[in-house]
Scaffold this motif. Sequence first.
Motif, mmCIF file in Angstrom:
data_model
loop_
_atom_site.group_PDB
_atom_site.id
_atom_site.type_symbol
_atom_site.label_atom_id
_atom_site.label_comp_id
_atom_site.label_asym_id
_atom_site.label_seq_id
_atom_site.Cartn_x
_atom_site.Cartn_y
_atom_site.Cartn_z
ATOM 1 N N VAL A 1 0.826 -1.209 0.000
ATOM 2 C CA VAL A 1 0.000 0.000 0.000
ATOM 3 C C VAL A 1 0.863 1.263 0.000
ATOM 4 O O VAL A 1 0.614 2.193 -0.764
ATOM 5 C CB VAL A 1 -0.972 -0.009 1.204
ATOM 6 C CG1 VAL A 1 -1.649 1.335 1.382
ATOM 7 C CG2 VAL A 1 -1.994 -1.102 1.036
ATOM 8 N N THR A 2 1.887 1.286 0.851
ATOM 9 C CA THR A 2 2.706 2.495 0.967
ATOM 10 C C THR A 2 3.769 2.608 -0.126
ATOM 11 O O THR A 2 4.222 3.706 -0.419
ATOM 12 C CB THR A 2 3.416 2.555 2.335
ATOM 13 O OG1 THR A 2 4.313 1.441 2.454
ATOM 14 C CG2 THR A 2 2.421 2.572 3.471
ATOM 15 N N LYS A 3 4.184 1.458 -0.685
ATOM 16 C CA LYS A 3 5.254 1.415 -1.697
ATOM 17 C C LYS A 3 6.529 2.082 -1.185
ATOM 18 O O LYS A 3 7.278 2.693 -1.928
ATOM 19 C CB LYS A 3 4.800 2.064 -2.997
ATOM 20 C CG LYS A 3 3.615 1.381 -3.622
ATOM 21 C CD LYS A 3 3.155 2.071 -4.856
ATOM 22 C CE LYS A 3 1.895 1.396 -5.368
ATOM 23 N NZ LYS A 3 1.281 2.103 -6.451
ATOM 24 N N ASN A 4 6.759 1.957 0.103
ATOM 25 C CA ASN A 4 7.895 2.590 0.757
ATOM 26 C C ASN A 4 9.098 1.650 0.746
ATOM 27 O O ASN A 4 9.144 0.670 1.487
ATOM 28 C CB ASN A 4 7.529 2.976 2.189
ATOM 29 C CG ASN A 4 8.605 3.779 2.873
ATOM 30 O OD1 ASN A 4 9.662 4.039 2.329
ATOM 31 N ND2 ASN A 4 8.312 4.176 4.102
ATOM 32 N N TYR A 5 10.079 1.963 -0.080
ATOM 33 C CA TYR A 5 11.276 1.141 -0.216
ATOM 34 C C TYR A 5 12.064 1.077 1.088
ATOM 35 O O TYR A 5 12.772 0.121 1.346
ATOM 36 C CB TYR A 5 12.143 1.699 -1.348
ATOM 37 C CG TYR A 5 13.389 0.925 -1.645
ATOM 38 C CD1 TYR A 5 13.310 -0.351 -2.185
ATOM 39 C CD2 TYR A 5 14.644 1.453 -1.387
ATOM 40 C CE1 TYR A 5 14.450 -1.077 -2.468
ATOM 41 C CE2 TYR A 5 15.787 0.740 -1.666
ATOM 42 C CZ TYR A 5 15.691 -0.522 -2.209
ATOM 43 O OH TYR A 5 16.814 -1.241 -2.485
ATOM 44 N N ASN A 6 11.935 2.082 1.926
ATOM 45 C CA ASN A 6 12.675 2.123 3.186
ATOM 46 C C ASN A 6 12.112 1.184 4.246
ATOM 47 O O ASN A 6 12.685 1.071 5.323
ATOM 48 C CB ASN A 6 12.716 3.554 3.723
ATOM 49 C CG ASN A 6 13.527 4.453 2.825
ATOM 50 O OD1 ASN A 6 14.536 4.031 2.260
ATOM 51 N ND2 ASN A 6 13.085 5.683 2.662
ATOM 52 N N MET A 7 11.003 0.516 3.953
ATOM 53 C CA MET A 7 10.478 -0.473 4.893
ATOM 54 C C MET A 7 11.298 -1.755 4.886
ATOM 55 O O MET A 7 11.170 -2.581 5.779
ATOM 56 C CB MET A 7 9.021 -0.806 4.577
ATOM 57 C CG MET A 7 8.071 0.291 4.970
ATOM 58 S SD MET A 7 6.376 -0.233 4.825
ATOM 59 C CE MET A 7 6.249 -1.388 6.175
ATOM 60 N N LEU A 8 12.135 -1.911 3.870
ATOM 61 C CA LEU A 8 13.017 -3.072 3.816
ATOM 62 C C LEU A 8 14.137 -2.892 4.828
ATOM 63 O O LEU A 8 14.494 -1.760 5.165
ATOM 64 C CB LEU A 8 13.595 -3.229 2.413
ATOM 65 C CG LEU A 8 12.582 -3.452 1.297
ATOM 66 C CD1 LEU A 8 13.286 -3.458 -0.044
ATOM 67 C CD2 LEU A 8 11.853 -4.739 1.505
ATOM 68 N N PRO A 9 14.719 -3.977 5.313
ATOM 69 C CA PRO A 9 15.845 -3.845 6.236
ATOM 70 C C PRO A 9 16.996 -3.053 5.605
ATOM 71 O O PRO A 9 17.159 -3.035 4.385
ATOM 72 C CB PRO A 9 16.269 -5.294 6.492
ATOM 73 C CG PRO A 9 15.062 -6.100 6.177
ATOM 74 C CD PRO A 9 14.344 -5.362 5.096
ATOM 75 N N ALA A 10 17.786 -2.396 6.441
ATOM 76 C CA ALA A 10 18.860 -1.514 5.964
ATOM 77 C C ALA A 10 19.842 -2.242 5.046
ATOM 78 O O ALA A 10 20.265 -1.693 4.027
ATOM 79 C CB ALA A 10 19.600 -0.913 7.149
#
Length: 100
Positions: free
Chosen positions: A25-34
Amino acid sequence: MEYAYSILMGIFAAVLLIYAGIMAVTKNYNMLPARATQAVKPKDPKKYTVKLAKILALTALSPALSALVGLWNVAAALFVLVAAAVLFIILGIKLTGGAE
């Protein structure tokens, strides 16, 4: 605690599905681990995130199926967990077009 395995696998599957849903839903790439964001530099991060969320959601069905089978037989549930995980990962990669 006869159904402890099924309860834990059900909770695990639900958490994975929620995480995949939020990612999609957010398409937020930063939700992946660092480490993942440093290792993979996709051309289109939003598209990559949605693809990964689809694969994750499909793979989360593995512990859900295992939880259902675990209500009857825990040994069979472990087999279903491994077999379904492999099957769903392969299916998810084929359905989403593979890696970038």
